[in-house]
Scaffold this motif. Sequence first.
Motif, PDB file in Angstrom:
ATOM      1  N   GLY A  81       0.695  -1.207  -0.034  1.00  0.00           N
ATOM      2  CA  GLY A  81      -0.014  -0.019  -0.043  1.00  0.00           C
ATOM      3  C   GLY A  81       0.952   1.215  -0.129  1.00  0.00           C
ATOM      4  O   GLY A  81       0.662   2.124  -0.743  1.00  0.00           O
ATOM      5  N   ILE A  82       1.884   1.297   0.810  1.00  0.00           N
ATOM      6  CA  ILE A  82       2.817   2.404   0.829  1.00  0.00           C
ATOM      7  C   ILE A  82       3.617   2.595  -0.535  1.00  0.00           C
ATOM      8  O   ILE A  82       3.496   3.590  -1.139  1.00  0.00           O
ATOM      9  N   ALA A  83       3.870   1.720  -1.197  1.00  0.00           N
ATOM     10  CA  ALA A  83       4.493   1.522  -2.413  1.00  0.00           C
ATOM     11  C   ALA A  83       3.583   2.229  -3.567  1.00  0.00           C
ATOM     12  O   ALA A  83       3.968   2.922  -4.545  1.00  0.00           O
ATOM     13  N   PHE A  84       2.370   1.625  -3.273  1.00  0.00           N
ATOM     14  CA  PHE A  84       1.383   2.327  -4.497  1.00  0.00           C
ATOM     15  C   PHE A  84       1.075   3.762  -4.137  1.00  0.00           C
ATOM     16  O   PHE A  84       1.061   4.436  -4.926  1.00  0.00           O
ATOM     17  N   LEU A  85       1.227   4.292  -3.023  1.00  0.00           N
ATOM     18  CA  LEU A  85       1.165   5.633  -2.760  1.00  0.00           C
ATOM     19  C   LEU A  85       2.361   6.312  -3.242  1.00  0.00           C
ATOM     20  O   LEU A  85       2.161   7.532  -3.550  1.00  0.00           O
ATOM     21  N   ASP A  86       3.312   5.641  -3.136  1.00  0.00           N
ATOM     22  CA  ASP A  86       4.650   6.414  -3.828  1.00  0.00           C
ATOM     23  C   ASP A  86       4.572   6.384  -5.237  1.00  0.00           C
ATOM     24  O   ASP A  86       5.061   7.167  -5.923  1.00  0.00           O
ATOM     25  N   ALA A  87       3.983   5.218  -5.772  1.00  0.00           N
ATOM     26  CA  ALA A  87       3.641   5.324  -7.237  1.00  0.00           C
ATOM     27  C   ALA A  87       2.735   6.393  -7.597  1.00  0.00           C
ATOM     28  O   ALA A  87       3.038   7.095  -8.571  1.00  0.00           O
ATOM     29  N   TYR A  88       1.805   6.660  -6.910  1.00  0.00           N
ATOM     30  CA  TYR A  88       1.024   7.799  -7.133  1.00  0.00           C
ATOM     31  C   TYR A  88       1.745   9.213  -6.935  1.00  0.00           C
ATOM     32  O   TYR A  88       1.597  10.010  -7.697  1.00  0.00           O
ATOM     33  N   ARG A  89       2.363   9.448  -6.097  1.00  0.00           N
ATOM     34  CA  ARG A  89       3.527  10.449  -6.109  1.00  0.00           C
ATOM     35  C   ARG A  89       4.318  10.626  -7.242  1.00  0.00           C
ATOM     36  O   ARG A  89       4.583  11.726  -7.798  1.00  0.00           O
ATOM     37  N   ALA A  90       4.779   9.433  -7.800  1.00  0.00           N
ATOM     38  CA  ALA A  90       5.771   9.522  -8.974  1.00  0.00           C
ATOM     39  C   ALA A  90       4.842   9.642 -10.234  1.00  0.00           C
ATOM     40  O   ALA A  90       5.472  10.224 -11.126  1.00  0.00           O
ATOM     41  N   THR A  91       3.720   9.371 -10.572  1.00  0.00           N
ATOM     42  CA  THR A  91       3.154   9.249 -11.653  1.00  0.00           C
ATOM     43  C   THR A  91       1.664  10.084 -11.719  1.00  0.00           C
ATOM     44  O   THR A  91       1.415  10.695 -12.843  1.00  0.00           O
ATOM     45  N   GLY A  92       1.424  10.485 -10.564  1.00  0.00           N
ATOM     46  CA  GLY A  92      -0.339  11.165 -10.643  1.00  0.00           C
ATOM     47  C   GLY A  92      -1.223  10.333 -10.652  1.00  0.00           C
ATOM     48  O   GLY A  92      -2.204  10.815 -11.086  1.00  0.00           O
ATOM     49  N   ASN A  93      -1.219   8.982 -11.026  1.00  0.00           N
ATOM     50  CA  ASN A  93      -2.022   8.031 -11.261  1.00  0.00           C
ATOM     51  C   ASN A  93      -2.821   7.678 -10.036  1.00  0.00           C
ATOM     52  O   ASN A  93      -2.412   7.024  -9.287  1.00  0.00           O
ATOM     53  N   HIS A  94      -4.183   8.198 -10.039  1.00  0.00           N
ATOM     54  CA  HIS A  94      -5.103   8.092  -8.895  1.00  0.00           C
ATOM     55  C   HIS A  94      -5.313   6.602  -8.659  1.00  0.00           C
ATOM     56  O   HIS A  94      -5.827   6.227  -7.517  1.00  0.00           O
ATOM     57  N   THR A  95      -5.213   5.822  -9.545  1.00  0.00           N
ATOM     58  CA  THR A  95      -5.752   4.343  -9.300  1.00  0.00           C
ATOM     59  C   THR A  95      -4.748   3.843  -8.382  1.00  0.00           C
ATOM     60  O   THR A  95      -5.402   3.017  -7.652  1.00  0.00           O
ATOM     61  N   TYR A  96      -3.567   4.347  -8.182  1.00  0.00           N
ATOM     62  CA  TYR A  96      -2.531   3.612  -7.103  1.00  0.00           C
ATOM     63  C   TYR A  96      -3.226   3.889  -5.729  1.00  0.00           C
ATOM     64  O   TYR A  96      -2.969   3.301  -4.804  1.00  0.00           O
ATOM     65  N   VAL A  97      -3.922   5.273  -5.570  1.00  0.00           N
ATOM     66  CA  VAL A  97      -4.435   5.470  -4.272  1.00  0.00           C
ATOM     67  C   VAL A  97      -5.473   4.740  -3.784  1.00  0.00           C
ATOM     68  O   VAL A  97      -5.590   4.112  -2.860  1.00  0.00           O
ATOM     69  N   THR A  98      -6.159   3.987  -4.788  1.00  0.00           N
ATOM     70  CA  THR A  98      -7.449   3.220  -5.023  1.00  0.00           C
ATOM     71  C   THR A  98      -6.698   1.635  -4.255  1.00  0.00           C
ATOM     72  O   THR A  98      -7.234   1.218  -3.511  1.00  0.00           O
ATOM     73  N   ASP A  99      -5.669   1.521  -4.781  1.00  0.00           N
ATOM     74  CA  ASP A  99      -5.045   0.186  -4.696  1.00  0.00           C
ATOM     75  C   ASP A  99      -4.630   0.296  -3.233  1.00  0.00           C
ATOM     76  O   ASP A  99      -4.496  -0.868  -2.533  1.00  0.00           O
ATOM     77  N   ALA A 100      -3.824   1.214  -2.815  1.00  0.00           N
ATOM     78  CA  ALA A 100      -3.412   1.493  -1.236  1.00  0.00           C
ATOM     79  C   ALA A 100      -4.675   1.405  -0.367  1.00  0.00           C
ATOM     80  O   ALA A 100      -4.685   0.692   0.771  1.00  0.00           O
ATOM     81  N   GLU A 101      -5.956   1.847  -0.802  1.00  0.00           N
ATOM     82  CA  GLU A 101      -6.751   2.245   0.224  1.00  0.00           C
ATOM     83  C   GLU A 101      -7.530   0.633   0.325  1.00  0.00           C
ATOM     84  O   GLU A 101      -7.983  -0.098   1.581  1.00  0.00           O
ATOM     85  N   ARG A 102      -7.519  -0.221  -0.675  1.00  0.00           N
ATOM     86  CA  ARG A 102      -7.994  -1.696  -0.830  1.00  0.00           C
ATOM     87  C   ARG A 102      -6.992  -2.378   0.216  1.00  0.00           C
ATOM     88  O   ARG A 102      -7.367  -3.305   0.703  1.00  0.00           O
ATOM     89  N   ALA A 103      -5.582  -1.960   0.210  1.00  0.00           N
ATOM     90  CA  ALA A 103      -4.715  -2.772   0.886  1.00  0.00           C
ATOM     91  C   ALA A 103      -5.058  -2.560   2.433  1.00  0.00           C
ATOM     92  O   ALA A 103      -5.041  -3.482   3.437  1.00  0.00           O
ATOM     93  N   PHE A 104      -5.034  -1.317   2.753  1.00  0.00           N
ATOM     94  CA  PHE A 104      -5.536  -1.073   4.146  1.00  0.00           C
ATOM     95  C   PHE A 104      -6.912  -1.579   4.552  1.00  0.00           C
ATOM     96  O   PHE A 104      -7.120  -2.023   5.823  1.00  0.00           O
TER      97      PHE A 104
END
Length: 562
Positions: free
Chosen positions: A183-206
């Motif tokens: 989940g943390i890595a997906f949030l960093d992927a969001y920081r890197a790309t701006g792709n909000h899909t990765y925030v959803t991925d992180a929320e699902r992990a949490f």
Amino acid sequence: MLRSKRQIPNRIYAGAAALVAVVVVAVVVVVVTADGPTTKFPFSSLGGPGISGTSAAPVTADSSGTSGEGTVASRSYLELAEVGIEKTSEWWHGSADWFYDQLGSNPNRAQVTLWGSNGMFEALDEIAIADPTAKTKAAVETFARGEQRYWNPNLKPVPGYSPQVGEQSSSQPTWYDDNAWIGIAFLDAYRATGNHTYVTDAERAFAFIAAGGWDAKQGGGMWWSTEHQWLSGEALAAASELAARLYQTTNQAEYLTDAETYIGWANKNLLRPQGVYVPVASTPFPYLIEPDSYVNRGRTGAPGIRMCMEGRGICGTDSTEVTPCKTGSKSCKPGTLVIVKCAAGANGCKPGSTISGPAGANGNCSNGAKTCKASQPTRGGASFNTTEPGGGAATAGPATAANKKTSAGPERVAMPHDGEGAVVAAMTALCEATGKQSWCTEADQRARDDIKWLAPFADGPQYDSVLIRGLLALYSENHDARLYDFAVKLAGLITKHVQTSPNVYLRGWDGRPVPSTPYGSLRTDAGSIGVFADLATLKPPSRAAMRAADGAASGRVPKGPA
């Protein structure tokens, strides 16, 4: 108090079929190309012109102290990270379009696990944050699609990320810390790309963690896995950082509540007088949580354990450094752990006995501990309780977290170095998100204590790199040059002692084999590369600040092999 099973936000699973379709399409993108299966992950031109096949020596800062894109230090670390990432193609498994867990011809090697791939995901994220080009962002997007294949929609009580790609069983044993790290890595992927899909991925992990990880029935703590063998400080810390980062990203109050609860519980139950959390646990399998090379460096309340290296010198009960040693065990072999002091109240603990490693740990008794009973949860014959914070020092958290502390104490928890780093990162994120300086103050004190009591860092690069990332997250907030200086010195050790071939990093930072880790593991290599990538994202201090930090009373600087 958290509910044992949270009501999952509807927006996460609304349109679940659509999300599954996205993942399926993503898998196709990873696996299929116009010419059939790919044979190499697309890193070959990631670094661009000027990237050589040999490592450059890192520098600490430019002469003027100015910073930003193009800073000498940051550019040097970026090059080290990028050429290191390119070399990870050696782990590439062409027929499966994914990575092996190990190098070589080991017939038992398999595709990399979720945990084993996390360090590489983070390194790619940080490279793209430091060098936001189309190529680096594409590498993050491609790797993220690969990580999405760990998603198991059949897990109970809610879906989550399984340890291996393609595992779909509803009862698949699954780790809560793995889900937090991804989940943390997906949030960093969001920081890197701006792709909000990765925030959803992180929320699902949490959501998976919150649904089954928190042990509300016994007063709190985070289970290590869905099998509920024991509570885990590492899982708790990783969930704390994920919750704090999700609050910082989404501004949803429930994530703030969870982060405060988790940190408050850790401070109540795990914090030691020295300001670090319990480093070892009384589980029957301590080597799975804290590597068997753990050395007690004068910490109160833990059994005295020293590493027998070459029979040179004597291990004193109050030693504070890792030194070659021997005790009453005449047949001590290099690499053997020897008990030199027993904890108060420890049953069956015999100074001079050895810890025989996984086999002995599985049997609960060590070689030489003649009075040890197999029913005792032991580490080398030394039963010890990890529940007492000691000295009333476990009350350092901000008031909002202190109010959430519980009175129940855990029996089988530990906090490896990655957990310590996650807590520092969580506190830093809460400081930034809430504006409450008390969180930064506590993060600063925790970081200082981590450097003082946990160095030299020898848990293994996959753990220690997360601790360094936490320290550098704090540095990005408070600009304390001592934190940057410490990370730079570790980076210097990596370039000097860790490479086993050009730009491949398979040794520990002390130049020795990585404890409790198969040789050639991708997570070992990626952990060291991640330190370079993290440093590449940061504005270095001025030379004057670095000179002031160098040698400051911020803890022992690790040393390489003699």
